[in-house]
Scaffold this active site. Structure first.
Site: not given
Ligand code: ADP
Length: 581
Positions: A367, A380, A383, A404, A510-511, A550
């Site tokens: 991220h 996010e 932004r 991302r 992050h993911h 993602r």
């Protein structure tokens, strides 16, 4: 002689004062600003500890606020065990107690000795039975629990951490969904199911499983209605990174989507009589004739064998398991992670050991806006509400609302591998997460662009460039066109409301997009592509939905849509097959 007498008197007086318990106040630094405690103590005993003010995240920090003071009093020690997964708030409470004691001249070191614990009583073997056992009480697990219970199943949820919510509890943005009642109410007609499928596939570099993506998109509006039916409305709609469309559904009051949904899902589980065992870790699947018929689990004192009609794995991703991550990407060894401590890939490991297949395990998302000192994610949403990214030369360097992976890659190309996220008071007034960044000392702020550049410690040339960057950006917003980088969303309003803020950010883990291979019915597949009977999985523990990357807002959509399908199907399977003998 006279000086010696004064000294003796002072010592006697202060010793006398300490003979009486005193009520003292101390302050420690939490995740989200100061944690204030009131302590009643003398120099040998802590009689009471009360947290009188804090701003910690409901569900995460509040567990420490509830439990740690009791433990400190019970053990008469500050050296009590930190609550697992809640380390910052736990440390803040201890720091505050220390400060309170020291404010009265009490030697806090005397309370730093850990109490001698009685050796644990013998472990007890316990057998439990239910229709559906769910491993993991994050977004997917709790959604599945509510749905399975609505379908008539008796549900048991096992959660290894002391709190429910997992990574889902940390989700600050919203839930993507298409063709919803809330989009219609706002007159958003260009952000339907087909566009949602295309954006998700494009964001994932077309390696996503199209059947899973279609299932997610087609069921997303229904999922939003279902959430509303259990009292969790998401009526605000915005755009997310990597798309011009507006799918991101958020709570009306600007609160973070994760804690909002988890609080409601937990409450509904409780009302429905779903049992959730905390601090209880599932360790292996129990199989019979190649079908899943339960799990083994343990807590501090028990070894559980859970016999169930069906098993749902909802254990989340592996973004806190560096051994698993570096097996697929050695470059991540020193990257910070935004993940909670329980994201260790347990469900993937348990299912693989009974023959399950995995997909896209090497696809790990960085991220772009992570505060490196603490791994705290800057949402996010900041932004999407209009913030921009600038580098240390005071210039924008990419479409800051791209996907991302693209924004993270652009940051890593900058001279110091990071950026500043710039926002203004309008965003702070409308987005509660930004107040947390300010309270927590992440931001520098100033009333003019020049002064902000100075606070960011930009050099003279970069400061001049920064002022120019802000003016160019505000003009681009007014014109509705970003000629420099082609940003095409999150440009509804400029950054002209003082004071202005900056946070230093860089990419962080992050993911984990990869995980267990499932079909659209959430059945876990083996290496031949056949469903393993009785075994279901949903949420970040699965792979294929997000492909190579993602898009923001799809983790929540994933867990609600597939959590519901898993709950429904597991309940049906259990009703048809019964519990193993
Ligand atoms: P998702 O969004 O897919 O629901 P989360 O991270 O929100 O993922 O939730 C996963 C939950 O599963 C976390 O609360 C985590 O602590 C829990 N969990 C992970 N492994 C185990 C395990 N072995 N036993 C019980 N709970 C587990």
């Amino acid at each position: 002689m006279k000086r010696l007498f004064v000294l003796l008197m002072t010592m006697l007086l202060s010793a006398a004062a300490l003979a009486e318990p005193m009520t003292l106040t101390g302050v420690g630094r939490g995740i989200d600003g100061d944690v204030v405690v009131e302590v009643t103590a003398d120099d040998t005993t802590i009689y009471s500890v009360r947290v009188t003010a804090h701003n910690e995240t409901p569900g995460i920090g509040t567990v420490a606020v509830e439990k740690l003071p009791e433990a400190i009093v019970a053990e008469n020690s500050i050296a009590v065990d930190t609550i697992s997964g809640v380390t910052v708030t736990s440390s803040a409470i201890k720091e505050a107690v220390r400060a309170a004691l020291e404010s009265a001249g009490i030697d806090a070191a005397a309370f730093e000795v850990a109490a001698v614990k009685e050796t644990a009583a013998e472990r007890t073997a316990v057998t439990l039975e239910c229709d559906v056992v769910i491993v993991g009480a994050g977004g997917a697990g709790l959604t599945a629990a509510v749905k399975a219970s609505q379908a008539g199943a008796q549900v048991l949820v096992l959660e290894k951490m002391p709190i429910v919510g997992g990574n889902s509890l940390k989700a600050t943005g919203g839930m993507n969904a298409a063709g919803t009642q809330f989009q219609a109410a706002l007159g958003i007609t260009d952000s339907g199911v087909q566009a949602f499928i295309e954006d998700t596939m494009n964001g994932g570099h077309q390696i996503n499983d199209p059947a899973l993506v279609t299932t997610m998109a087609e069921n997303s509006a229904d999922a939003v209605d279902w959430l509303a039916s259990i009292g969790a409305e998401l009526p605000k709609v915005a755009a997310t990174g990597g798309t011009v469309h507006k799918y991101l559904h958020e709570p009306a009051d600007g609160s973070a989507v994760g804690s909002y949904l988890i609080a409601r899902l937990s409450a509904v589980c409780e009302e429905a009589g779903v049992t959730v065992l905390l601090n209880t870790e599932a360790t292996e699947l129990v199989m019979e004739n190649s079908a899943a018929v339960g799990v083994k689990a343990q807590d501090e004192a028990h070894d559980y064998t859970v016999k169930a009609g069906a098993v749902i794995l909802a254990t989340g991703g592996f973004g806190a398991n560096y051994e698993m991550m570096t097996q697929v990407d050695a470059s991540l060894a020193n990257a910070v992670t935004t993940n909670h401590a329980g994201a260790t890939g347990d469900g993937i490991l348990m299912a693989v050991s009974v023959g399950a297949d995995t997909v896209d395990m090497e696809r790990i998302q960085l991220h772009p806006t992570v505060y490196q000192e603490t791994g705290l994610l800057v949402s996010e949403s900041v932004r999407s509400m209009g913030a921009i990214l600038v580098n240390s030369e005071g210039k924008r360097f990419c479409n800051d609302m791209s996907t991302r992976d693209a924004v993270s890659a652009a940051e890593l190309e900058q001279s110091d591998s990071g950026a500043y996220i710039i926002f203004d008071q309008r965003i702070v007034d409308n987005l509660s997460s930004t107040k947390k960044y300010i309270n927590n000392g992440l931001t520098v702020q100033a009333d003019t662009y020049e002064a902000l550049a100075a606070a960011m410690e930009l050099n003279e040339e970069a400061s001049a460039a920064f002022v120019q960057t802000m003016e160019t950006w505000n003009a681009a917003v007014a014109a509705g066109e970003d000629a420099e980088f082609g940003r095409n969303n999150g440009m509804d309003e400029d950054l002209a409301t003082a004071p202005y803020y900056a946070i230093r950010v860089a990419p962080g883990i992050h993911h984990t997009m990869g995980g267990l291979k499932i079909n659209p019915d959430t059945q876990v597949l083996d290496k031949q592509g056949s469903a393993i009977p009785g075994l279901y999985a949903a949420g970040e523990t699965t792979g294929g939905v997000h492909g190579g990357n993602r898009i923001g807002g799809n983790a929540v959509c994933d867990f609600v849509v597939f959590g519901r399908i898993a709950g429904e199907n597991a309940a049906q399977y259990a009703a048809a097959h019964g519990t193993a003998e």
